[in-house]
Design an enzyme around this catalytic site. Structure first.
Site, PDB file in Angstrom:
ATOM      1  CD  GLU A 167      -8.721  53.910  20.676  1.00  9.36           C
ATOM      2  OE1 GLU A 167      -9.818  53.717  21.080  1.00  9.36           O
ATOM      3  OE2 GLU A 167      -8.336  53.586  19.494  1.00  9.36           O
ATOM      4  CE  LYS A 168     -10.538  60.519  29.979  1.00  9.37           C
ATOM      5  NZ  LYS A 168      -9.374  61.003  30.753  1.00  9.37           N
ATOM      6  CD  GLN A 215      -1.885  63.270  25.525  1.00  7.68           C
ATOM      7  OE1 GLN A 215      -1.712  64.197  26.195  1.00  7.68           O
ATOM      8  NE2 GLN A 215      -1.854  61.597  25.764  1.00  7.68           N
ATOM      9  CB  ALA A 266      -2.564  59.676  39.968  1.00 11.14           C
ATOM     10  CG  LEU A 267       0.301  54.866  37.400  1.00 13.76           C
ATOM     11  CD1 LEU A 267       1.654  53.562  37.509  1.00 13.76           C
ATOM     12  CD2 LEU A 267       0.700  55.600  36.104  1.00 13.76           C
ATOM     13  CG  HIS A 268      -6.000  54.674  36.494  1.00 12.14           C
ATOM     14  ND1 HIS A 268      -6.380  53.890  34.431  1.00 12.14           N
ATOM     15  CD2 HIS A 268      -6.364  55.899  36.231  1.00 12.14           C
ATOM     16  CE1 HIS A 268      -6.511  55.482  34.268  1.00 12.14           C
ATOM     17  NE2 HIS A 268      -6.508  56.429  34.550  1.00 12.14           N
ATOM     18  CG  MET A 316       1.318  63.268  33.275  1.00 12.42           C
ATOM     19  SD  MET A 316       0.936  64.733  32.756  1.00 12.42           S
ATOM     20  CE  MET A 316      -1.124  64.869  33.382  1.00 12.42           C
ATOM     21  CG  HIS A 355      -2.379  55.002  33.375  1.00 13.06           C
ATOM     22  ND1 HIS A 355      -2.806  55.590  34.768  1.00 13.06           N
ATOM     23  CD2 HIS A 355      -1.732  55.968  32.730  1.00 13.06           C
ATOM     24  CE1 HIS A 355      -3.007  56.942  34.387  1.00 13.06           C
ATOM     25  NE2 HIS A 355      -2.669  57.032  33.863  1.00 13.06           N
TER      26      HIS A 355
HETATM   27  O1  PAF Z   1      -1.379  61.158  28.917  1.00  9.65           O
HETATM   28  C1  PAF Z   1      -0.910  62.002  30.059  1.00  9.65           C
HETATM   29  O2  PAF Z   1      -0.693  61.542  30.938  1.00  9.65           O
HETATM   30  C2  PAF Z   1       0.007  62.890  29.246  1.00  9.65           C
HETATM   31  O3  PAF Z   1      -0.965  64.004  28.628  1.00  9.65           O
HETATM   32  C3  PAF Z   1       1.032  62.929  28.300  1.00  9.65           C
HETATM   33  C4  PAF Z   1       1.281  61.359  27.093  1.00  9.65           C
HETATM   34  C5  PAF Z   1       2.209  61.496  29.917  1.00  9.65           C
HETATM   35  C6  PAF Z   1       2.191  63.611  28.383  1.00  9.65           C
HETATM   36  O4  PAF Z   1       2.384  63.987  29.453  1.00  9.65           O
END
Ligand code: PAF
Length: 281
Positions: free
Chosen positions: A153-154, A158, A37-39, A35, A42
């Site tokens: 895994e954070k 999910q 706001a990469l760190h 989503m 990611h």
């Molecule tokens: O983990 C996330 O950033 C979100 O839940 C994902 C998997 C990109 C789905 O919007």
């Protein structure tokens, strides 16, 4: 400084054309859904994907359907230019950044719901959240059709929801779970850490210390309910404002009481910021 340019596509058609061209050359494809706001966390997913396949696509899409009405969808940090720069330096090959109407055109009426692993913890604290995640991840996997997709895994619950959905819907992709990236004091890296004040940041850093202590106790044979009660009390003492859960669960099915392998899960608010973390026992 060398500015690396990363190609960006915004439609399903453009994404599929790029992927088809790579496939025609015999390249395997990886997808890293985010989503934004990469760190560093990611970027570690991109690096992991890169060890498995030649071409890596990262998607950046702040998915409205996985946020509740009182959650932070509007405030969620967005900085596409910075994200694109970070992805380029991580040797990502393509950024897929669809608009909300590309992802959910007028008349969109389908939702994917995974029962079982969705029904507990964040499934209770955030009603509808996992349906939003399962729906968008199904779409991203069908749009990109990658060979592998990497998730942190954070967000362990999910990850289990996504593994289940891929198995249940026969989506031909290998789901890879990547270890949680942490800061110096052990705080799990998260885009939401950006919301924390200095004082909240100190509180936040206690979560993983409390979980580590709980893991030691469980390994020493202490009862799960005692460890859970003490973990909850420790989070309160540490200064968390609201605690959604501190639970010991089965790592594969989230069953409680948990059978080995076990995992500890916590969700709590430092000020207005909801933080989650989990740890293997
Ligand atoms: O983990 C996330 O950033 C979100 O839940 C994902 C998997 C990109 C789905 O919007």
């Amino acid at each position: 400084m060398l500015q690396l340019a990363l190609p960006i596509v915004r439609t399903v058609a453009e994404l599929r054309a790029r992927v088809a061209a790579w496939r025609a050359q015999g390249d395997r494809i990886g997808l890293v859904p985010t989503m934004g706001a990469l760190h560093e966390g990611h970027l570690s997913l991109v690096h992991l994907a890169k060890t498995r396949v030649r071409r890596v696509v990262a998607s950046v899409f702040v998915n409205p359907t996985q946020f509740g009405p009182n959650e932070d969808f509007d405030a969620y940090p967005r900085d596409e230019a910075k994200d694109a720069q970070s992805l380029a330096s991580a040797e990502c090959d393509l950024l897929y950044a669809p608009t909300v109407t590309e992802m959910y055109p007028i008349g969109f009426s389908t939702s994917v719901t995974v029962s079982g692993v969705s029904a507990t913890m964040d499934g209770i604290a955030r009603p509808g959240h996992f349906s939003g995640v399962a729906t968008v991840v199904s779409k991203l996997l069908l749009q990109c059709a990658p060979d592998v997709a990497v998730f942190g895994e954070k967000d362990y619950q999910q990850l289990l929801v996504i593994r289940r959905l891929v198995r249940d819907l026969d989506i031909p992709v290998e789901i890879i779970g990547a270890p949680t990236a942490r800061l110096d004091d052990g705080l799990a890296r998260s885009s939401r850490n950006a919301y924390l004040s200095e004082a909240e940041r100190i509180v936040a850093g206690r979560m993983n210390v409390i979980m580590t202590d709980a893991a030691v106790r469980l390994r020493a044979g202490e009862a799960q309910d005692v460890v859970e009660a003490e973990g909850l009390a420790a989070l309160k003492i540490a200064g968390f404002d609201r605690i959604d859960y501190f639970e010991v669960r089965g790592a594969e099915d989230l069953a409680r009481p948990a059978k080995a392998p076990m995992r500890i899960f916590a969700a709590a608010f430092a000020g207005k910021t909801r933080l989650i973390d989990n740890m293997a026992v």
